[in-house]
Design a protein around this motif. Sequence first.
Motif, short mmCIF file in Angstrom:
data_model
loop_
_atom_site.label_atom_id
_atom_site.label_comp_id
_atom_site.label_asym_id
_atom_site.label_seq_id
_atom_site.Cartn_x
_atom_site.Cartn_y
_atom_site.Cartn_z
N UNK A 1 0.82 -1.21 0.00
CA UNK A 1 0.00 0.00 0.00
C UNK A 1 0.86 1.26 0.00
N UNK A 2 0.28 2.34 -0.55
CA UNK A 2 0.89 3.66 -0.46
C UNK A 2 0.11 4.46 0.57
N UNK A 3 0.82 4.99 1.54
CA UNK A 3 0.21 5.79 2.61
C UNK A 3 0.51 7.25 2.26
N UNK A 4 -0.41 7.86 1.49
CA UNK A 4 -0.15 9.21 0.98
C UNK A 4 -0.37 10.31 2.01
N UNK A 5 -1.24 10.08 2.99
CA UNK A 5 -1.47 11.06 4.06
C UNK A 5 -1.37 10.36 5.40
N UNK A 6 -0.55 10.89 6.28
CA UNK A 6 -0.44 10.42 7.66
C UNK A 6 0.01 11.61 8.48
N UNK A 7 -0.92 12.19 9.23
CA UNK A 7 -0.57 13.40 9.97
C UNK A 7 -1.47 13.59 11.17
N UNK A 8 -0.98 14.42 12.08
CA UNK A 8 -1.75 14.83 13.23
C UNK A 8 -2.86 15.74 12.73
N UNK A 9 -4.10 15.44 13.06
CA UNK A 9 -5.23 16.24 12.61
C UNK A 9 -5.39 17.53 13.41
N UNK A 10 -4.63 17.67 14.49
CA UNK A 10 -4.73 18.86 15.34
C UNK A 10 -3.50 19.74 15.20
N UNK A 11 -3.70 21.03 15.21
CA UNK A 11 -2.60 22.01 15.19
C UNK A 11 -2.16 22.36 16.61
N UNK A 12 -2.91 21.90 17.63
CA UNK A 12 -2.61 22.30 19.01
C UNK A 12 -2.32 21.15 19.96
N UNK A 13 -2.73 19.92 19.63
CA UNK A 13 -2.55 18.77 20.53
C UNK A 13 -1.68 17.70 19.86
N UNK A 14 -0.83 17.01 20.62
CA UNK A 14 -0.05 15.90 20.05
C UNK A 14 -0.97 14.71 19.74
N UNK A 15 -0.47 13.77 18.96
CA UNK A 15 -1.20 12.54 18.64
C UNK A 15 -0.21 11.38 18.62
N UNK A 16 -0.74 10.20 18.91
CA UNK A 16 0.11 9.02 19.00
C UNK A 16 -0.63 7.81 18.45
N UNK A 17 0.08 6.98 17.67
CA UNK A 17 -0.52 5.74 17.19
C UNK A 17 0.45 4.59 17.38
N UNK A 18 -0.12 3.39 17.42
CA UNK A 18 0.65 2.16 17.47
C UNK A 18 0.45 1.47 16.13
#
Length: 139
Positions: free
Chosen positions: A105-122
Amino acid sequence: MKVRTIIATTCTALAFSMAGPVSAHDGEAEAVTKNFEAAIPNIPGKSMIAVEVEYAPGAASPSHTHAKSAFIYAYVISGAIESKVNDGETRIYRAGESWSEPPGATHSISRNASKTQPAKLLAVFVLDTNDKALTTPVK
């Protein structure tokens, strides 16, 4: 209890118990930490690797692919992640939600959706044991 919940809980517990730094792509934007790695004993030639990806507010990963053999299960631990895989829809996943990525697969978008809060994924990879480069930028 749903199988997905059991898998996510187990992977998260294993991941955090094995934490260790792998890389930081952009010091302040995205940090990737390998949390778990093991050969799958009943599937010769296959391994499972879990990594935690932390995004600073507004941070993003460049468009990328993963190891050709990798099936990926991604689980949002905190915050909100905007993601687009192949020709699928662009979607925001919030803490507790998940998606999968097929091999190649190509993962063309992967980003934090918030400009003010951090984000974390496993991200949990099931892949050929000899595949070492988990992520390759799309040029």
